[in-house]
Motif scaffolding. Structure first.
Motif, mmCIF file in Angstrom:
data_model
loop_
_atom_site.group_PDB
_atom_site.id
_atom_site.type_symbol
_atom_site.label_atom_id
_atom_site.label_comp_id
_atom_site.label_asym_id
_atom_site.label_seq_id
_atom_site.Cartn_x
_atom_site.Cartn_y
_atom_site.Cartn_z
ATOM 1 N N GLU A 145 -2.717 7.384 -12.218
ATOM 2 C CA GLU A 145 -1.304 7.396 -11.855
ATOM 3 C C GLU A 145 -1.043 6.627 -10.560
ATOM 4 O O GLU A 145 -0.042 5.918 -10.450
ATOM 5 C CB GLU A 145 -0.817 8.839 -11.711
ATOM 6 N N GLU A 146 -1.924 6.748 -9.577
ATOM 7 C CA GLU A 146 -1.722 6.060 -8.299
ATOM 8 C C GLU A 146 -1.739 4.545 -8.473
ATOM 9 O O GLU A 146 -0.978 3.835 -7.832
ATOM 10 C CB GLU A 146 -2.787 6.489 -7.282
ATOM 11 N N ARG B 43 -0.918 2.996 -11.220
ATOM 12 C CA ARG B 43 0.330 2.686 -11.931
ATOM 13 C C ARG B 43 1.493 2.587 -10.935
ATOM 14 O O ARG B 43 2.309 1.675 -11.012
ATOM 15 C CB ARG B 43 0.602 3.753 -12.988
ATOM 16 N N GLU B 44 1.542 3.518 -9.984
ATOM 17 C CA GLU B 44 2.588 3.477 -8.960
ATOM 18 C C GLU B 44 2.438 2.251 -8.067
ATOM 19 O O GLU B 44 3.426 1.602 -7.725
ATOM 20 C CB GLU B 44 2.540 4.744 -8.113
ATOM 21 N N ALA C 141 3.707 -0.751 -9.852
ATOM 22 C CA ALA C 141 5.175 -0.791 -9.869
ATOM 23 C C ALA C 141 5.720 -1.233 -8.516
ATOM 24 O O ALA C 141 6.672 -2.043 -8.461
ATOM 25 C CB ALA C 141 5.730 0.573 -10.255
ATOM 26 N N VAL C 142 5.133 -0.744 -7.433
ATOM 27 C CA VAL C 142 5.583 -1.135 -6.096
ATOM 28 C C VAL C 142 5.359 -2.620 -5.868
ATOM 29 O O VAL C 142 6.234 -3.322 -5.342
ATOM 30 C CB VAL C 142 4.853 -0.289 -5.020
ATOM 31 N N ALA D 61 4.607 2.861 0.693
ATOM 32 C CA ALA D 61 4.091 3.306 -0.601
ATOM 33 C C ALA D 61 2.696 3.906 -0.461
ATOM 34 O O ALA D 61 2.395 4.946 -1.053
ATOM 35 C CB ALA D 61 4.067 2.145 -1.588
ATOM 36 N N HIS E 30 2.873 7.299 1.169
ATOM 37 C CA HIS E 30 3.341 8.283 0.188
ATOM 38 C C HIS E 30 2.216 8.674 -0.766
ATOM 39 O O HIS E 30 2.020 9.856 -1.055
ATOM 40 C CB HIS E 30 4.531 7.716 -0.589
ATOM 41 N N MET E 31 1.469 7.690 -1.261
ATOM 42 C CA MET E 31 0.361 7.972 -2.170
ATOM 43 C C MET E 31 -0.734 8.784 -1.492
ATOM 44 O O MET E 31 -1.300 9.695 -2.092
ATOM 45 C CB MET E 31 -0.216 6.669 -2.715
ATOM 46 N N ARG F 45 0.409 12.316 -1.196
ATOM 47 C CA ARG F 45 0.391 12.954 -2.509
ATOM 48 C C ARG F 45 -1.032 13.309 -2.934
ATOM 49 O O ARG F 45 -1.279 14.385 -3.478
ATOM 50 C CB ARG F 45 1.033 12.014 -3.530
#
Length: 178
Positions: A70-71, A73-74, A77-78, A96, A99-100, A103
């Motif tokens: 998921e990270e 993938r994020e 996208a960024v 970003a 934030h990751m 998380r």
């Protein structure tokens, strides 16, 4: 490690492509002597794509699809949004990545707390049976009424059904997807 390496290279003034190449080199050095993991293999594929002048956002999107992380993938996208909008890539990546990182730390804290609660749940579910076993072993006369009378059979059946219900209820409560 990848995120930290990317951020350090970007802050040093590298382009995103050169920062990725530096990150691959850094990951190879830290993993020297060990069998290459799937992530390092994916980073080497990213390096090959960069050398073939494939768009970096596309390379990260491919990496995200292949790994299913998921990270990543994020991050893909960024990078795609930053490349499309032409914003300050260093600042966007810094926000970003922060934030990751937050998380991932929170997810790890939840996993640690859940492992402790899982242990407690298992103990609590076993305790009635262990107490009954102990009583039956040390003083069989004390619990004989549970095994010889109809009321004892009903009480034991209710306790067993309650324990089974508690097991399924606790599994549902603790089913957190990360």
């Amino acid at each position: 490690e990848l995120l930290q390496s990317l951020m350090a290279s970007l802050q040093a003034g590298y382009s995103l492509e050169n920062a990725c190449l530096a990150a691959v080199t850094e990951l190879e050095e830290t993993g020297r002597g060990r069998k290459p993991d799937v992530f390092l293999i994916q980073m080497r594929n990213l390096e090959k794509g960069i050398r073939l002048h494939v768009d970096i956002s596309r390379l990260f999107a491919i990496m995200a699809e292949e790994t299913g992380v998921e990270e990543i993938r994020e991050l893909a996208a960024v990078i795609e949004i930053a490349a499309r909008t032409g914003g300050n890539i260093v600042e966007i990546m810094r926000c970003a990545l922060e934030h990751m990182r937050t998380r991932m730390e929170t997810t790890e804290e939840i996993r640690v707390a859940m492992s402790g609660k899982l242990f407690e749940k298992n103990i609590m579910l076993l305790m009635p049976f262990l107490i009954l076993f102990y009583l039956r072993l040390t003083n069989p006369e004390y619990v004989r009424v549970f095994y010889e009378s109809m009321a004892g059979h009903v009480i034991m059946a209710v306790i067993l059904l309650t324990s089974v219900g508690c097991y399924f209820w606790s599994e549902k409560i603790m089913a957190i997807e990360f």
